[in-house]
Design an enzyme around this catalytic site. Structure first.
Site, PDB file in Angstrom:
ATOM      1  N   GLY A  44      28.047 -12.113  36.774  1.00  0.00           N
ATOM      2  CA  GLY A  44      28.869 -13.054  36.030  1.00  0.00           C
ATOM      3  C   GLY A  44      28.938 -12.756  34.548  1.00  0.00           C
ATOM      4  O   GLY A  44      28.201 -11.918  34.018  1.00  0.00           O
ATOM      5  N   LEU A  46      28.128 -14.649  31.867  1.00  0.00           N
ATOM      6  CA  LEU A  46      26.954 -15.016  31.071  1.00  0.00           C
ATOM      7  C   LEU A  46      25.893 -13.926  31.139  1.00  0.00           C
ATOM      8  O   LEU A  46      25.323 -13.538  30.111  1.00  0.00           O
ATOM      9  CB  LEU A  46      26.370 -16.350  31.560  1.00  0.00           C
ATOM     10  N   HIS A 273      23.892 -29.243  22.255  1.00  0.00           N
ATOM     11  CA  HIS A 273      23.669 -28.430  21.062  1.00  0.00           C
ATOM     12  C   HIS A 273      23.477 -29.282  19.809  1.00  0.00           C
ATOM     13  O   HIS A 273      22.477 -29.158  19.092  1.00  0.00           O
ATOM     14  CB  HIS A 273      24.853 -27.479  20.830  1.00  0.00           C
ATOM     15  N   LYS A 356      30.186 -33.974  14.967  1.00  0.00           N
ATOM     16  CA  LYS A 356      31.603 -33.635  15.072  1.00  0.00           C
ATOM     17  C   LYS A 356      31.747 -32.246  15.708  1.00  0.00           C
ATOM     18  O   LYS A 356      31.080 -31.294  15.293  1.00  0.00           O
ATOM     19  CB  LYS A 356      32.235 -33.637  13.681  1.00  0.00           C
ATOM     20  N   TYR A 424      22.429 -23.725   1.209  1.00  0.00           N
ATOM     21  CA  TYR A 424      22.749 -23.884  -0.201  1.00  0.00           C
ATOM     22  C   TYR A 424      22.722 -25.358  -0.585  1.00  0.00           C
ATOM     23  O   TYR A 424      22.968 -26.240   0.234  1.00  0.00           O
ATOM     24  CB  TYR A 424      24.093 -23.241  -0.558  1.00  0.00           C
ATOM     25  N   ASP A 444      21.890 -20.937  -3.844  1.00  0.00           N
ATOM     26  CA  ASP A 444      22.350 -20.323  -2.604  1.00  0.00           C
ATOM     27  C   ASP A 444      21.322 -19.350  -2.037  1.00  0.00           C
ATOM     28  O   ASP A 444      20.847 -18.458  -2.740  1.00  0.00           O
ATOM     29  CB  ASP A 444      23.668 -19.578  -2.886  1.00  0.00           C
ATOM     30  N   ARG A 510      42.473 -29.685  10.976  1.00  0.00           N
ATOM     31  CA  ARG A 510      41.104 -30.192  10.948  1.00  0.00           C
ATOM     32  C   ARG A 510      40.813 -31.130  12.121  1.00  0.00           C
ATOM     33  O   ARG A 510      39.686 -31.601  12.271  1.00  0.00           O
ATOM     34  CB  ARG A 510      40.856 -30.959   9.636  1.00  0.00           C
TER      35      ARG A 510
END
Length: 540
Positions: A44, A46, A273, A356, A424, A444, A510
């Site tokens: 497969g 994956l 996640h 989000k 940052y 940063d 967005r």
């Protein structure tokens, strides 16, 4: 460098790959004996794109030695050993043909059904033959099964492993099983799957993998939060206004619409996640770095999350999603979601966590954005500078006047997970020049610049190595999985029942404008005119 080559040793490989080796590894017992890694679903996508390349990189760096490891592919496809090797070869990068060939020779293929005792008996015979021929320590063997398969076949496959392929009781060693997400579609299905697997294996044998927990910047969260005095007094509701955890893709389902439509963006990305990232951002300090202590704190913070409110959810579906013939015309499956989690405890009461995620958006990135509150008593808030240069005077006269429309940008600590890994801190500083004016800049730490000579490992190779070492810190425990589904199941059922509708949005944007309005309503203040640009060597 190749695992098993005459010029390289395990220690030299590990030294050059030090980002995989932490102090906690010293607490794990060293193991020897034959290691058999079985990839189920070997033909497969994956397995070809992630699992085998991860194993190759571990071999390349000396973590898998040809003298003690063998890899087995198992699938229904009727192909030979060389047939599987050739399918894999094109996905192995960054090494000479010789090293790739050395790795491929470790791979054998066994064909069989996922619910057939005959196929798994053949697999066990192949593993046992290898253990007999390679085992330097008689009676010791380690067996790792990686299920690169759909969750629907987990129960039958695990029954076959339990019945035919377990490490013999007469041998020392272990049997461990890695299972991929999604772990169910809601609380009931997840609990049913957990119960089925729990009857076959104990919790120490099961490794529920979420590859986000293997990302370098995600693994850095514990160090950042608890090893730096700077953050300890700031990481709470007194100083933080809101937290955003964002995942964005600039492409759609790309022919996988039928599969995606069964799950949607919340089940696919947010419930696993992003929620794992949320746990590491919001959890309390664990007693130690032992896996169970860390996972205990993750469960506690999940159990402190209050029910999600419908007015704090925005769903979207990009125009053209239903053009895929495998997607129903009346689909309400969201390809975009923005929702707010609230934690009912002393540290976080009143702080919105905005999770989000979306497909077919205007860019690709995953990041954590911690926005701090406005500076109290800000003397710059209503002041801007005017510089009056008098041609006949040798000095500059600074005059100040109020500008009621002017607000300083808020401090933000941003952790860019992908691409261009970086951390940052957005700060307000004086703009260089004669004027007493302010602007937004940053401190940063960009990994590509700071760690130029360090190879950052892929998530899968790190997590497979953790499994071999028996370290479950970065894997999902059963009670943690249950707590996660308890948060999202009511909302998911409402979406499935059509009680919460997905709003249309154009690809390359967005997402629905209502999502930005939700962030604003949650107190997020955008700094207009500021854009973080990843630094490059060409600038220096």
């Amino acid at each position: 460098m190749s695992g098993g080559s005459g010029d390289s040793s395990p220690s030299s490989g590990r030294a050059s790959f030090s980002s995989l080796s932490g102090l906690k590894d010293l607490e794990l017992s060293s193991e020897s004996g034959c290691l058999s890694i079985v990839v189920l679903g070997a033909s497969g996508d994956l397995a070809k794109k992630k699992t085998f390349p991860a194993l190759f990189h571990l071999f390349q760096q000396g973590f898998l030695q040809s003298g003690e490891v063998h890899i087995f592919g198992y699938a229904r496809s009727n192909i030979s050993d060389d047939g599987l090797r050739e399918r894999i070869r094109g996905y192995l990068k960054g090494a000479s043909d010789e090293h790739i060939s050395q790795f491929l020779q470790l791979i054998k293929y066994v064909s069989g059904s996922y619910n057939s005792g005959e196929g798994f008996a053949s697999l066990n015979n192949a593993i046992s033959e290898n253990e007999t021929s390679k085992n330097n320590k008689p009676g010791s063997s380690r067996r790792l099964f990686y299920l690169a398969l759909p969750p629907s076949v987990y129960p039958s496959v695990c029954k076959m492993i339990r019945s035919y392929c377990m490490n013999p009781s007469s041998h020392s060693g272990w049997t461990r099983v890695i299972v991929e997400k999604p772990f169910g579609k809601d609380l009931e299905s997840a609990e049913e799957l957990s119960a089925q697997l729990g009857e076959l294996f104990n919790e120490q044998q099961l490794y529920r993998i979420d590859h986000y927990l293997g990302k370098e910047l995600v693994q850095n969260l514990l160090v950042l939060r608890f090893a730096n005095r700077l953050f300890l007094p700031l990481w709470n509701r007194d100083n933080i206004a809101n937290v955003q955890i964002v995942f964005r893709e600039d492409f759609g389902t790309e022919g996988r619409g039928g599969y995606f439509d069964q799950y949607g963006i919340i089940r696919d990305i947010i419930q696993n996640h992003l929620l794992q990232v949320f746990c590491l951002v919001a959890m309390e300090k664990p007693v130690s770095l032992k896996p169970e202590h860390i996972r205990d704190e993750k469960v506690k913070v999940l159990q402190s999350v209050t029910p999600i409110k419908h007015d704090e959810v925005v769903l979207g579906q990009y125009d053209g999603y239903k053009d895929d013939s495998t997607v129903p015309d009346d689909s309400n499956t969201p390809t975009f979601a923005s929702l707010v989690l609230r934690v009912n405890n002393e540290r976080w009461e009143g702080v919105p966590f905005i999770l989000k995620a979306g497909k077919a958006l205007n860019n690709r990135k995953a990041e954590i954005r911690v926005q701090f509150k406005d500076a109290p008593g800000d003397i710059f808030k209503f002041l801007s500078a005017i510089v009056l240069l008098l041609p006949m005077v040798s000095k500059t006269l600074f005059l100040f006047h109020p500008d009621k429309g002017k607000k300083q940008g808020r401090n933000e600590f941003v952790i860019r997970l992908q691409p261009s890994e970086a951390m940052y801190m957005k700060l307000t500083v004086k703009k260089p020049g004669l004027e007493m004016a302010t602007e937004q800049s940053e401190l940063d730490l960009s990994y590509g610049l700071r760690y130029q000579d360090v190879k950052i490992p892929e998530a899968y190779e790190r997590l497979i190595l953790d499994t071999i070492r028996g370290d479950q810190q970065h894997f999902v425990r059963r009670d943690e999985l249950k707590a996660a589904w308890e948060i999202f199941t009511p909302l998911l059922h409402d979406i499935d029942d059509g009680k919460v509708k997905a709003l249309p949005y154009k690809p390359g944007t967005r997402g629905p404008p209502e999502a930005d309005e939700l962030s604003k309503r949650m107190g997020y203040v955008q700094t207009h005119g500021y854009v973080w640009i990843p630094p490059t060597l060409s600038k220096f």
